[in-house]
Design a protein around this motif. Sequence first.
Motif, mmCIF file in Angstrom:
data_model
loop_
_atom_site.group_PDB
_atom_site.id
_atom_site.type_symbol
_atom_site.label_atom_id
_atom_site.label_comp_id
_atom_site.label_asym_id
_atom_site.label_seq_id
_atom_site.Cartn_x
_atom_site.Cartn_y
_atom_site.Cartn_z
ATOM 1 N N HIS A 39 30.666 -1.582 -54.018
ATOM 2 C CA HIS A 39 29.748 -2.533 -53.395
ATOM 3 C C HIS A 39 29.301 -1.949 -52.050
ATOM 4 O O HIS A 39 29.847 -2.284 -51.004
ATOM 5 C CB HIS A 39 30.436 -3.892 -53.180
ATOM 6 C CG HIS A 39 30.948 -4.495 -54.442
ATOM 7 N ND1 HIS A 39 30.134 -5.165 -55.316
ATOM 8 C CD2 HIS A 39 32.186 -4.501 -54.998
ATOM 9 C CE1 HIS A 39 30.852 -5.585 -56.342
ATOM 10 N NE2 HIS A 39 32.093 -5.185 -56.171
ATOM 11 N N PRO A 40 28.331 -1.055 -52.043
ATOM 12 C CA PRO A 40 27.965 -0.361 -50.808
ATOM 13 C C PRO A 40 27.428 -1.283 -49.721
ATOM 14 O O PRO A 40 27.552 -0.988 -48.546
ATOM 15 C CB PRO A 40 26.909 0.644 -51.252
ATOM 16 C CG PRO A 40 26.390 0.111 -52.534
ATOM 17 C CD PRO A 40 27.520 -0.646 -53.171
ATOM 18 N N LEU A 41 26.861 -2.410 -50.097
ATOM 19 C CA LEU A 41 26.310 -3.299 -49.077
ATOM 20 C C LEU A 41 27.385 -4.141 -48.410
ATOM 21 O O LEU A 41 27.123 -4.798 -47.398
ATOM 22 C CB LEU A 41 25.240 -4.205 -49.685
ATOM 23 C CG LEU A 41 24.029 -3.472 -50.248
ATOM 24 C CD1 LEU A 41 23.065 -4.446 -50.884
ATOM 25 C CD2 LEU A 41 23.338 -2.672 -49.168
ATOM 26 N N ASP A 42 28.603 -4.125 -48.946
ATOM 27 C CA ASP A 42 29.690 -4.890 -48.350
ATOM 28 C C ASP A 42 30.426 -4.119 -47.268
ATOM 29 O O ASP A 42 31.268 -4.664 -46.573
ATOM 30 C CB ASP A 42 30.700 -5.300 -49.433
ATOM 31 C CG ASP A 42 30.086 -6.283 -50.412
ATOM 32 O OD1 ASP A 42 29.049 -6.877 -50.077
ATOM 33 O OD2 ASP A 42 30.651 -6.441 -51.506
ATOM 34 N N ARG A 43 30.148 -2.838 -47.108
ATOM 35 C CA ARG A 43 30.822 -2.025 -46.099
ATOM 36 C C ARG A 43 30.331 -2.376 -44.707
ATOM 37 O O ARG A 43 29.211 -2.847 -44.524
ATOM 38 C CB ARG A 43 30.549 -0.545 -46.332
ATOM 39 C CG ARG A 43 31.305 0.000 -47.491
ATOM 40 C CD ARG A 43 31.192 1.510 -47.493
ATOM 41 N NE ARG A 43 30.855 1.904 -48.849
ATOM 42 C CZ ARG A 43 30.100 2.918 -49.161
ATOM 43 N NH1 ARG A 43 29.574 3.669 -48.241
ATOM 44 N NH2 ARG A 43 29.844 3.199 -50.408
ATOM 45 N N ALA A 44 31.198 -2.083 -43.729
ATOM 46 C CA ALA A 44 30.806 -2.293 -42.336
ATOM 47 C C ALA A 44 29.708 -1.300 -41.972
ATOM 48 O O ALA A 44 29.700 -0.153 -42.422
ATOM 49 C CB ALA A 44 32.003 -2.106 -41.423
ATOM 50 N N VAL A 45 28.788 -1.717 -41.180
ATOM 51 C CA VAL A 45 27.691 -0.863 -40.751
ATOM 52 C C VAL A 45 28.212 0.131 -39.718
ATOM 53 O O VAL A 45 28.970 -0.228 -38.825
ATOM 54 C CB VAL A 45 26.551 -1.713 -40.145
ATOM 55 C CG1 VAL A 45 25.425 -0.830 -39.649
ATOM 56 C CG2 VAL A 45 26.057 -2.714 -41.160
ATOM 57 N N ILE A 46 27.809 1.376 -39.851
ATOM 58 C CA ILE A 46 28.213 2.387 -38.885
ATOM 59 C C ILE A 46 27.431 2.142 -37.602
ATOM 60 O O ILE A 46 26.205 2.223 -37.578
ATOM 61 C CB ILE A 46 27.950 3.800 -39.435
ATOM 62 C CG1 ILE A 46 28.754 4.007 -40.713
ATOM 63 C CG2 ILE A 46 28.298 4.853 -38.400
ATOM 64 C CD1 ILE A 46 28.413 5.283 -41.439
ATOM 65 N N ARG A 47 28.153 1.841 -36.556
ATOM 66 C CA ARG A 47 27.510 1.474 -35.295
ATOM 67 C C ARG A 47 27.203 2.672 -34.400
ATOM 68 O O ARG A 47 26.396 2.575 -33.515
ATOM 69 C CB ARG A 47 28.402 0.496 -34.520
ATOM 70 C CG ARG A 47 28.694 -0.775 -35.269
ATOM 71 C CD ARG A 47 27.521 -1.688 -35.211
ATOM 72 N NE ARG A 47 27.829 -2.915 -35.941
ATOM 73 C CZ ARG A 47 26.948 -3.719 -36.434
ATOM 74 N NH1 ARG A 47 25.681 -3.442 -36.326
ATOM 75 N NH2 ARG A 47 27.297 -4.801 -37.081
ATOM 76 N N SER A 48 27.850 3.801 -34.609
ATOM 77 C CA SER A 48 27.690 4.917 -33.685
ATOM 78 C C SER A 48 26.251 5.426 -33.650
ATOM 79 O O SER A 48 25.721 5.690 -32.579
ATOM 80 C CB SER A 48 28.642 6.046 -34.047
ATOM 81 O OG SER A 48 28.342 6.528 -35.340
ATOM 82 N N ALA A 49 25.632 5.554 -34.801
ATOM 83 C CA ALA A 49 24.266 6.070 -34.826
ATOM 84 C C ALA A 49 23.312 5.091 -34.154
ATOM 85 O O ALA A 49 22.456 5.488 -33.359
ATOM 86 C CB ALA A 49 23.827 6.330 -36.260
ATOM 87 N N SER A 50 23.455 3.820 -34.429
ATOM 88 C CA SER A 50 22.550 2.852 -33.824
ATOM 89 C C SER A 50 22.849 2.694 -32.336
ATOM 90 O O SER A 50 21.945 2.429 -31.549
ATOM 91 C CB SER A 50 22.636 1.508 -34.549
ATOM 92 O OG SER A 50 23.945 0.996 -34.476
ATOM 93 N N ALA A 51 24.118 2.845 -31.924
ATOM 94 C CA ALA A 51 24.458 2.755 -30.509
ATOM 95 C C ALA A 51 23.850 3.930 -29.743
ATOM 96 O O ALA A 51 23.328 3.759 -28.639
ATOM 97 C CB ALA A 51 25.969 2.717 -30.331
ATOM 98 N N GLU A 52 23.917 5.114 -30.342
ATOM 99 C CA GLU A 52 23.303 6.286 -29.699
ATOM 100 C C GLU A 52 21.795 6.108 -29.585
ATOM 101 O O GLU A 52 21.194 6.446 -28.567
ATOM 102 C CB GLU A 52 23.617 7.540 -30.507
ATOM 103 C CG GLU A 52 25.058 7.973 -30.446
ATOM 104 C CD GLU A 52 25.323 9.163 -31.345
ATOM 105 O OE1 GLU A 52 24.351 9.748 -31.876
ATOM 106 O OE2 GLU A 52 26.501 9.506 -31.522
ATOM 107 N N LEU A 53 21.189 5.583 -30.612
ATOM 108 C CA LEU A 53 19.753 5.361 -30.597
ATOM 109 C C LEU A 53 19.366 4.324 -29.541
ATOM 110 O O LEU A 53 18.391 4.497 -28.816
ATOM 111 C CB LEU A 53 19.277 4.927 -31.979
ATOM 112 C CG LEU A 53 17.769 4.773 -32.172
ATOM 113 C CD1 LEU A 53 17.059 6.084 -31.891
ATOM 114 C CD2 LEU A 53 17.464 4.302 -33.576
ATOM 115 N N ALA A 54 20.158 3.267 -29.438
ATOM 116 C CA ALA A 54 19.886 2.234 -28.434
ATOM 117 C C ALA A 54 20.039 2.801 -27.033
ATOM 118 O O ALA A 54 19.253 2.481 -26.132
ATOM 119 C CB ALA A 54 20.823 1.049 -28.639
#
Length: 86
Positions: A39-54
């Motif tokens: 169930h790939p959509l049930d996994r936690a979202v990887i925050r590191s990439a979005s945090a770096e982008l932010a």
Amino acid sequence: MRAETAAGNPFALITDPGSIRQTIEKSESLSRLSQRKCHPLDRAVIRSASAELAAYDAKIDRTTIYLPPEEEKPAPVVRSFAQAVN
């Protein structure tokens, strides 16, 4: 006779759901497949990439100098002569 027809014509399986189940249960290649459910959509979202982008976006916003929009310039004056000058 019906099993031979289904084996020879895979489209014949569509008309008989029971034979589909039997064929799937007898299939060696299907039985060797992994039985794990994913169930790939049930996994936690990887925050590191979005945090770096932010962080990058915030840095750009802090260092960018926003200029006010340019004022409209009046149209150049065009003079027309009634008679030819030369």
